[in-house]
Write a protein that holds these residues in place. Structure first.
Motif, PDB file in Angstrom:
ATOM      1  N   THR A 161       0.859  -1.115  -0.055  1.00  0.00           N
ATOM      2  CA  THR A 161       0.192  -0.024  -0.013  1.00  0.00           C
ATOM      3  C   THR A 161       0.786   1.266  -0.050  1.00  0.00           C
ATOM      4  O   THR A 161       0.350   2.245  -0.781  1.00  0.00           O
ATOM      5  N   GLU A 162       1.868   1.282   0.906  1.00  0.00           N
ATOM      6  CA  GLU A 162       2.662   2.479   0.853  1.00  0.00           C
ATOM      7  C   GLU A 162       3.448   2.618  -0.322  1.00  0.00           C
ATOM      8  O   GLU A 162       3.472   3.816  -1.039  1.00  0.00           O
ATOM      9  N   ARG A 163       3.999   1.474  -1.101  1.00  0.00           N
ATOM     10  CA  ARG A 163       4.284   1.817  -2.399  1.00  0.00           C
ATOM     11  C   ARG A 163       3.676   2.329  -3.388  1.00  0.00           C
ATOM     12  O   ARG A 163       4.080   3.266  -4.007  1.00  0.00           O
ATOM     13  N   ARG A 164       2.490   1.656  -3.419  1.00  0.00           N
ATOM     14  CA  ARG A 164       1.289   2.491  -4.161  1.00  0.00           C
ATOM     15  C   ARG A 164       1.049   3.689  -4.081  1.00  0.00           C
ATOM     16  O   ARG A 164       1.068   4.618  -5.106  1.00  0.00           O
ATOM     17  N   ASP A 188       2.162   6.767  -6.726  1.00  0.00           N
ATOM     18  CA  ASP A 188       1.065   7.777  -7.174  1.00  0.00           C
ATOM     19  C   ASP A 188       1.472   9.197  -7.107  1.00  0.00           C
ATOM     20  O   ASP A 188       1.312  10.189  -7.769  1.00  0.00           O
ATOM     21  N   ALA A 189       2.121   9.384  -5.864  1.00  0.00           N
ATOM     22  CA  ALA A 189       2.637  10.685  -5.439  1.00  0.00           C
ATOM     23  C   ALA A 189       3.890  11.299  -6.575  1.00  0.00           C
ATOM     24  O   ALA A 189       3.640  12.514  -7.018  1.00  0.00           O
ATOM     25  N   VAL A 190       4.573  10.403  -7.106  1.00  0.00           N
ATOM     26  CA  VAL A 190       5.831  10.668  -7.980  1.00  0.00           C
ATOM     27  C   VAL A 190       5.092  11.126  -9.140  1.00  0.00           C
ATOM     28  O   VAL A 190       5.800  12.071  -9.891  1.00  0.00           O
ATOM     29  N   ALA A 221       5.832  12.040   0.296  1.00  0.00           N
ATOM     30  CA  ALA A 221       6.576  10.765   0.735  1.00  0.00           C
ATOM     31  C   ALA A 221       6.589  10.652   2.200  1.00  0.00           C
ATOM     32  O   ALA A 221       6.127   9.668   2.978  1.00  0.00           O
ATOM     33  N   LEU A 222       7.344  11.605   2.658  1.00  0.00           N
ATOM     34  CA  LEU A 222       7.298  11.869   3.940  1.00  0.00           C
ATOM     35  C   LEU A 222       6.025  11.661   4.781  1.00  0.00           C
ATOM     36  O   LEU A 222       5.996  11.075   6.060  1.00  0.00           O
ATOM     37  N   LEU A 223       5.078  12.641   4.334  1.00  0.00           N
ATOM     38  CA  LEU A 223       3.893  12.733   4.852  1.00  0.00           C
ATOM     39  C   LEU A 223       3.258  11.397   4.872  1.00  0.00           C
ATOM     40  O   LEU A 223       2.266  11.138   5.807  1.00  0.00           O
ATOM     41  N   LEU A 255      15.574   5.930   5.063  1.00  0.00           N
ATOM     42  CA  LEU A 255      16.033   5.077   4.208  1.00  0.00           C
ATOM     43  C   LEU A 255      15.209   4.380   3.124  1.00  0.00           C
ATOM     44  O   LEU A 255      15.649   4.345   1.913  1.00  0.00           O
ATOM     45  N   GLU A 256      14.323   3.897   3.460  1.00  0.00           N
ATOM     46  CA  GLU A 256      13.331   3.329   2.387  1.00  0.00           C
ATOM     47  C   GLU A 256      12.740   4.404   1.696  1.00  0.00           C
ATOM     48  O   GLU A 256      12.561   4.167   0.203  1.00  0.00           O
ATOM     49  N   ILE A 257      12.547   5.462   1.924  1.00  0.00           N
ATOM     50  CA  ILE A 257      12.113   6.606   1.331  1.00  0.00           C
ATOM     51  C   ILE A 257      13.142   7.098   0.152  1.00  0.00           C
ATOM     52  O   ILE A 257      12.809   7.382  -0.889  1.00  0.00           O
TER      53      ILE A 257
END
Ligand SMILES: Cc1cc2nc3c(=O)[nH]c(=O)nc-3n(C[C@H](O)[C@H](O)[C@H](O)COP(=O)(O)O)c2cc1C
Ligand code: SF4
Ligand code: FES
Lengths: 154, 435
Positions: free
Chosen positions: A5-8, A12-14, A27-29, A44-46
């Motif tokens: 879910t986070e990846r999706r 989408d944000a990008v 991404a941070l939010l 690191l993941e972000i």
């Protein structure tokens, strides 16, 4: 690791920016919404996702007061301390929070329920003093109302 | 009295306007006129003739700003239009009123501004704390996409506009237009050197216009009704209405859309119902905390961008903060300077080092430790942090209320020194909140 879910959400944000790093704040939010705060691992993941260095992402994360690089309580109370609220007694409201919950600005209650932070003018000056808990705004707050307001957040 | 921006926004219930209501009242009507032969240069000309000036605090003529954007087939692509919805100037809440109450007005204003400068991409830069605005704007944007106002060529024009809401994460400096551009690019939000100006080299190096939210709300109306109508809304040479606000110890704090050029006295007495019982007027900041104090003698000046003499001050955001006699002027200014010190981005030395120093000096007044030498130190800071000595307008903005307070409330500063304490402290602070 980023969940699916986070990846999706990040993918989408990008899409909204011509350059992936434009999505840093999103991404941070997004991650903070899911995990409560931004840990070194999250950073690191972000960074890996956006193709940036960790230091670069951290230099953004630490710039913004609504990005938490330390754990916060289950709820966050943002106490406006700008001028219109100061005129109308925000210091007394804050003193009441300290009295009832034993927290100063920047601290979290010992049961991890509430973090109390100062915030710049919330744009509610006609209802000063104002505060915001999580995303809920309260205006014309009196010290007497504090207990009733905060009790809604367990 | 006409109130084009807010006539459909209700003070009382905090509700918002749906797309259907917006369209019923004439919303998105302008887009049809574009197809009927209103070219980008015509929109630019209308905005110039209407005398629209930026509502973000600076009052820069909007048409003149747009005229620097390269146009024509050889102009760089893409170009960007950005709505500045950072609204973090303390005492200011006008853009929130508009975005919460009538989100489609901003979408339409953005499309038209985009059309005028041939920018096919728009961002709304919104401060992170405005959750309700974010929710309503996102809904309005989705509706506008579904209706084909966004994301599809506007019929008969070949112009297509895409719009995205960017929620920020705090920090006052993000409202400064070049810091805002860095923030949008995902960089630390420190201001950029000018020139080059964003109109030619902005977001990702492309021509960019950053415009305050309220400014953009004006555009559909002035296109619908024309420049003459727009001038008639105002009492002075600056066109249009303005959202004025008042906070502080007045009977009825709030906001009102009124003709530009209304006086502070009318606002205070007629709209805000005068001072709250027991409080006496001592002065006001006319528009946010980066403006200079005005006192009794200035209350009859027209509150617009042209009528306030520069040596008195400037309108700023037109949301006023009133200083009353239950409030210590030194404590008031200390609150402002603590804000500025906290919000300095730290990029340039006079601001990064000077503002905390000013806050410390003012604290020594409040704690009764100040000497006459500290008064001159404060005076000196107003010169060291004046325009031209710092990278952006934050520090000079911080000096405006301080410098004017040293002029109008000097007796109060001196009294703190001679008494060795704040005359308003402790016991009176308790009484203060009862008023
Ligand atoms: C420190 C600082 C903060 C600012 N904050 C805002 C803001 O929150 N909103 C805004 O519209 N303009 C803000 N401005 C002014 C912008 O830089 C810019 O002039 C404005 O958005 C232009 O829009 P306008 O021409 O429509 O007024 C700020 C300026 C400075 C120096
Ligand atoms: S004046 Fe202050 S806010 Fe502006 S660039 Fe310099 S340090 Fe940053
Ligand atoms: S000063 Fe507190 S909401 Fe504006």
């Amino acid at each position: 690791m980023l969940s699916d879910t986070e990846r999706r959400e990040l993918e989408d944000a990008v899409k909204h920016y011509p350059d992936t790093r434009g999505a840093t704040i999103d991404a941070l939010l997004t991650i903070q919404r899911r995990r409560g705060w931004i840990s070194d691992d999250s950073l690191l993941e972000i960074a890996q996702f956006l193709g940036m260095t960790v230091e670069d992402v951290d230099s953004i994360a630490t710039f913004y007061n609504l990005i938490f690089r330390k754990p916060v309580g289950r709820h966050v109370a943002f106490m406006c301390d700008s001028i219109s609220c100061w005129i109308k007694g925000c210091e007394q409201v804050q003193a009441q929070i300290k009295k009832l919950y034993d927290v100063d600005l920047g601290q979290t209650t010992s049961d991890g329920r509430l973090t109390v932070l100062p915030i710049a003018c919330l744009g509610q000056c006609e209802r000063a003093p104002a505060m915001m808990i999580d995303q809920d705004v309260y205006g014309d707050v009196t010290p007497e109302q504090i207990e009733q307001i905060v009790e809604k957040y367990k | 009295m006409e109130r084009p921006l807010t006539q459909h926004i209700l003070h009382s219930d905090g509700s918002t306007r749906t797309l259907r209501e917006y369209v019923k009242d004439g919303g998105y009507r302008c887009l049809k006129r574009l197809a009927a032969g209103l070219a980008p240069k015509d929109v630019q000309r209308l905005v110039t003739e209407a005398g629209l000036r930026g509502r973000g605090g600076g009052g820069f003529p909007t048409g003149a700003k747009w005229s620097f954007v390269p146009m024509g087939p050889d102009a760089p692509k893409p170009k960007y239009i950005v709505a500045n919805g950072d609204e973090m100037e303390p005492g200011t809440f006008k853009d929130r009123v508009l975005m919460e109450g009538d989100p489609h007005g901003l979408v339409e204003g953005m499309i038209l501004a985009g059309y005028a400068i041939d920018a096919e991409i728009g961002y709304i830069f919104l401060r992170g704390e405005y959750h309700l605005s974010a929710q309503r704007l996102n809904h309005a944007i989705a509706e506008a996409y579904a209706e084909g106002y966004l994301g599809k060529p506007l019929p008969g024009t070949g112009f297509q506009f895409n719009l995205h809401l960017h929620a920020s994460a705090g920090r006052y400096i993000c409202g400064e237009e070049t810091a805002l551009i860095n923030a949008l690019e995902g960089k630390r939000a420190v201001p950029r050197a000018k020139p080059p100006f964003p109109q030619t080299v902005g977001l990702w190096g492309q021509p960019t216009i950053v415009q305050n939210v309220e400014t953009l709300y004006n555009i559909p109306h002035l296109i619908n009704h024309g420049a003459d109508w727009y001038h008639r809304l105002s009492r002075t040479q600056d066109g249009g209405t303005k959202i004025y606000g008042i906070s502080g110890r007045v009977t009825n704090p709030g906001w009102w859309e009124l003709p530009l050029g209304i006086t502070a006295r009318e606002l205070l007495e007629r709209y805000a119902g005068g001072m709250a019982n027991g409080a006496r007027f001592r002065g006001l900041l006319p528009g946010g905390i980066s403006t200079a104090f005005m006192t009794e003698e200035h209350l009859d000046l027209p509150m617009d961008f042209s009528s306030i003499p520069p040596e008195v001050g400037r309108l700023g955001t037109a949301t006023m903060i009133v200083l009353d006699d239950h409030t210590c002027p030194v404590g008031f200014v200390l609150n402002l300077e603590k804000f500025f010190a906290r919000e300095s981005c730290g990029w340039c030395t006079p601001c990064r080092e000077g503002l905390p120093w000013v806050a410390k000096l003012l604290t020594s007044f409040e704690e009764g430790r100040a000497t006459t030498g500290d008064l001159s130190l404060l005076e000196m800071h107003t010169k060291w942090l004046a325009p031209g000595h710092t990278f952006c307008g934050l520090a000079p903005g911080a000096m405006a209320p301080l410098q004017s307070a040293l002029k109008y409330y000097r007796d109060d500063f001196e009294q703190h020194i001679s008494l060795g304490r704040c005359p308003w402290s402790k016991k009176s602070a308790q009484q203060r909140i009862l008023v």
